[in-house]
Design a protein around this motif. Structure first.
Motif, PDB file in Angstrom:
ATOM      1  N   PHE A 195     -38.453 -72.761 -59.070  1.00  0.00           N
ATOM      2  CA  PHE A 195     -38.671 -72.814 -57.625  1.00  0.00           C
ATOM      3  C   PHE A 195     -39.803 -73.792 -57.296  1.00  0.00           C
ATOM      4  CE2 PHE A 195     -40.867 -70.990 -53.826  1.00  0.00           C
ATOM      5  CZ  PHE A 195     -39.875 -71.280 -52.897  1.00  0.00           C
ATOM      6  N   GLU A 196     -40.857 -73.735 -58.084  1.00  0.00           N
ATOM      7  CA  GLU A 196     -42.007 -74.612 -57.852  1.00  0.00           C
ATOM      8  C   GLU A 196     -41.630 -76.082 -58.048  1.00  0.00           C
ATOM      9  OE1 GLU A 196     -43.247 -70.616 -58.258  1.00  0.00           O
ATOM     10  OE2 GLU A 196     -42.065 -71.819 -59.672  1.00  0.00           O
TER      11      GLU A 196
ATOM     12  N   PRO B 215     -45.704 -69.858 -44.633  1.00  0.00           N
ATOM     13  CA  PRO B 215     -46.460 -68.603 -44.810  1.00  0.00           C
ATOM     14  C   PRO B 215     -46.161 -67.981 -46.175  1.00  0.00           C
ATOM     15  CG  PRO B 215     -45.411 -68.675 -42.659  1.00  0.00           C
ATOM     16  CD  PRO B 215     -44.883 -69.846 -43.420  1.00  0.00           C
ATOM     17  N   ALA B 216     -47.158 -67.333 -46.765  1.00  0.00           N
ATOM     18  CA  ALA B 216     -47.032 -66.758 -48.122  1.00  0.00           C
ATOM     19  C   ALA B 216     -45.870 -65.785 -48.214  1.00  0.00           C
ATOM     20  CB  ALA B 216     -48.338 -66.070 -48.504  1.00  0.00           C
ATOM     21  N   GLU B 217     -45.684 -64.961 -47.194  1.00  0.00           N
ATOM     22  CA  GLU B 217     -44.594 -63.971 -47.205  1.00  0.00           C
ATOM     23  C   GLU B 217     -43.234 -64.664 -47.228  1.00  0.00           C
ATOM     24  OE1 GLU B 217     -42.891 -60.391 -44.341  1.00  0.00           O
ATOM     25  OE2 GLU B 217     -44.960 -61.098 -44.061  1.00  0.00           O
ATOM     26  N   THR B 218     -43.083 -65.723 -46.443  1.00  0.00           N
ATOM     27  CA  THR B 218     -41.820 -66.476 -46.403  1.00  0.00           C
ATOM     28  C   THR B 218     -41.579 -67.186 -47.729  1.00  0.00           C
ATOM     29  OG1 THR B 218     -42.150 -66.837 -44.033  1.00  0.00           O
ATOM     30  CG2 THR B 218     -40.513 -68.222 -45.119  1.00  0.00           C
TER      31      THR B 218
ATOM     32  N   SER C 126     -37.614 -65.509 -54.207  1.00  0.00           N
ATOM     33  CA  SER C 126     -36.736 -64.416 -54.632  1.00  0.00           C
ATOM     34  C   SER C 126     -35.267 -64.806 -54.485  1.00  0.00           C
ATOM     35  CB  SER C 126     -37.043 -63.167 -53.801  1.00  0.00           C
ATOM     36  OG  SER C 126     -36.134 -62.139 -54.113  1.00  0.00           O
ATOM     37  N   ILE C 127     -34.929 -65.418 -53.339  1.00  0.00           N
ATOM     38  CA  ILE C 127     -33.539 -65.844 -53.114  1.00  0.00           C
ATOM     39  C   ILE C 127     -33.153 -66.919 -54.126  1.00  0.00           C
ATOM     40  CG2 ILE C 127     -31.955 -66.941 -51.468  1.00  0.00           C
ATOM     41  CD1 ILE C 127     -33.742 -65.789 -49.208  1.00  0.00           C
TER      42      ILE C 127
ATOM     43  N   VAL D 188     -23.146 -65.960 -53.893  1.00  0.00           N
ATOM     44  CA  VAL D 188     -23.772 -67.276 -54.077  1.00  0.00           C
ATOM     45  C   VAL D 188     -23.813 -68.024 -52.752  1.00  0.00           C
ATOM     46  CG1 VAL D 188     -23.511 -69.561 -55.143  1.00  0.00           C
ATOM     47  CG2 VAL D 188     -23.207 -67.509 -56.531  1.00  0.00           C
ATOM     48  N   ASP D 189     -22.675 -68.052 -52.056  1.00  0.00           N
ATOM     49  CA  ASP D 189     -22.601 -68.754 -50.760  1.00  0.00           C
ATOM     50  C   ASP D 189     -23.576 -68.147 -49.756  1.00  0.00           C
ATOM     51  OD1 ASP D 189     -20.664 -70.380 -51.775  1.00  0.00           O
ATOM     52  OD2 ASP D 189     -18.986 -69.316 -50.863  1.00  0.00           O
ATOM     53  N   LYS D 190     -23.625 -66.815 -49.739  1.00  0.00           N
ATOM     54  CA  LYS D 190     -24.507 -66.118 -48.796  1.00  0.00           C
ATOM     55  C   LYS D 190     -25.974 -66.440 -49.083  1.00  0.00           C
ATOM     56  CE  LYS D 190     -25.788 -61.471 -47.230  1.00  0.00           C
ATOM     57  NZ  LYS D 190     -25.658 -60.023 -47.478  1.00  0.00           N
ATOM     58  N   LEU D 191     -26.342 -66.446 -50.378  1.00  0.00           N
ATOM     59  CA  LEU D 191     -27.730 -66.720 -50.762  1.00  0.00           C
ATOM     60  C   LEU D 191     -28.118 -68.162 -50.436  1.00  0.00           C
ATOM     61  CD1 LEU D 191     -27.834 -64.851 -54.195  1.00  0.00           C
ATOM     62  CD2 LEU D 191     -29.083 -64.212 -52.123  1.00  0.00           C
ATOM     63  N   TYR D 192     -27.219 -69.103 -50.732  1.00  0.00           N
ATOM     64  CA  TYR D 192     -27.501 -70.505 -50.420  1.00  0.00           C
ATOM     65  C   TYR D 192     -27.706 -70.682 -48.917  1.00  0.00           C
ATOM     66  CZ  TYR D 192     -26.903 -73.050 -54.820  1.00  0.00           C
ATOM     67  OH  TYR D 192     -27.088 -73.567 -56.078  1.00  0.00           O
ATOM     68  N   GLU D 193     -26.832 -70.069 -48.136  1.00  0.00           N
ATOM     69  CA  GLU D 193     -26.927 -70.200 -46.677  1.00  0.00           C
ATOM     70  C   GLU D 193     -28.255 -69.635 -46.171  1.00  0.00           C
ATOM     71  OE1 GLU D 193     -24.439 -68.983 -42.628  1.00  0.00           O
ATOM     72  OE2 GLU D 193     -23.596 -68.541 -44.601  1.00  0.00           O
TER      73      GLU D 193
END
Length: 383
Positions: A247-248, A260-263, A269-270, A286-291
């Protein structure tokens, strides 16, 4: 900010999907006037600089200041390798104008790729279906709805399936598949010192041999199942060979405003849930998470300035008056909420494109089917 998705890219994909199996109409001996109003003589000679190189042609900036797309379909792969084309290189082309990208690939060119064993009766059937696909391709337009596009695309797919049924037995009969060892070497595991466990290697070889037999017996469904099993075993090694981007690392490649840190935690996580869903072959998830991921992160992507956007997307310059109007529209779009004000955003992008339309027409590529190339003094003629 999101620019509205148009049908143009889908139509382009539909037109090119058959290029590897489809034809240019043979040009006549007269001049042709392309849509931008520039008359080009058939089989004229053009000298220019290569702007970009594609799989079957190049974008060329002519010495005359005009833009060209040069198709190399008449030339063999061996010839294209010998040419050693590079961007920025000057070449001279002789060729004829065609009206559409679909006209580059003729049945005569397609026929060269067919096995010699194909009968005359089968050639007649293939030519009829080939021409049917060409007709369907020409029916695509920007005015089509997505449903109409999908229907047309499906029609083309069905014709291709019928063509494939004729050619596949010959292709399989002439097929010289790589050995298991050759196939595995292509992945490059040895270069990264990745050792495949002996038990896994033994099972992979057995599956590969079974897959080859099923392919040769024309049992495609079972063959595909075998290959899925093959990659289930191989995937851990492929992940080691090409470790997924963290992710980084992903964030390093895009310019963002402060999140923001929470976002940020939610995005991470996603991001990490996506490969898990992919491993489970859960395409809906997968599609839902990408969206969800892109809906959130798009709010924090630092937008390009107007000047950056124009420089990245258009080679041509616009007048001072048009530039002023375009800049105003662009900055108004940036201020709109892309989730809540989609209608307004689309309306402004349409106004933006309307201003640019004359520039698109003036800079439209002239399509040339090359019949002779001169590169560094070396002449090439179709083989």
């Amino acid at each position: 900010m999101k620019k509205p998705i148009k049908k143009s890219w889908m139509i382009a994909s539909a037109l090119t999907i058959g290029m590897a199996v489809l034809t240019p109409l043979q040009a006549g001996a007269t001049s042709v006037e392309p849509a931008n109003g520039v008359t080009v003589q058939i089989e004229q000679q053009i000298t220019g600089t290569i702007k970009s190189i594609g799989e079957s042609g190049v974008d060329l900036k002519g010495r005359d200041g005009k833009n060209y797309y040069i198709s190399f379909y008449k030339f063999s792969e061996e010839q294209l390798e010998q040419m050693k084309l590079v961007e920025g290189q000057e070449i001279t082309v002789e060729g004829g104008v065609v009206e559409s990208y679909t006209d580059f690939y003729t049945f005569e060119i397609y026929k060269k790729s067919l096995p010699k064993e194909v009968t005359n009766e089968e050639l007649t059937k293939l030519e009829k279906m080939f021409n049917e696909v060409k007709k369907l391709q020409k029916e695509f337009s920007d005015d089509m709805t997505e449903e109409e596009f999908d229907k047309k695309f499906e029609e083309i797919g069905k014709v291709y399936e019928e063509m494939y049924k004729i050619t596949r037995p010959y292709t399989v009969a002439n097929w010289q598949p790589p050995t298991f060892e050759e196939y595995m070497d292509e992945f490059g595991f040895a270069e990264k010192n990745i050792i495949i466990a002996e038990d896994d290697k033994k099972e992979l070889k057995a599956i590969y041999d079974e897959w080859l037999k099923l392919e040769k017996d024309d049992q495609e469904e079972k063959a595909n199942e075998k290959m899925e099993k093959f990659y289930e075993i191989l995937n851990p090694y492929l992940e080691e060979l090409h470790p997924p981007q963290t992710f980084e690392e992903y964030l390093e490649n895009i310019e963002l405003v402060e999140i923001p840190a929470e976002t940020l935690a939610k995005l991470k996580s996603i991001y990490e849930d996506i490969p898990k869903a992919e491993k489970d072959y859960n395409t809906d998830l997968v599609d839902k998470l990408y969206e969800e991921f892109y809906d959130i992160i798009s709010q924090f992507i630092k937008p390009q300035t107007f000047d950056e956007y124009m420089a990245d997307n258009y080679e041509f310059k616009v007048s001072e008056a048009d530039n002023k109007q375009l800049k105003q529209l662009y900055e108004e779009i940036l201020k709109l909420d892309y989730k809540e004000e989609q209608a307004k955003i689309e309306e402004k992008w349409e106004a933006f494109d309307t201003i640019l339309e004359p520039y698109f027409k003036a800079n439209k590529e002239i399509l040339i089917s090359a019949s002779k190339l001169i590169i560094n003094g070396q002449e090439y003629l179709p083989q």
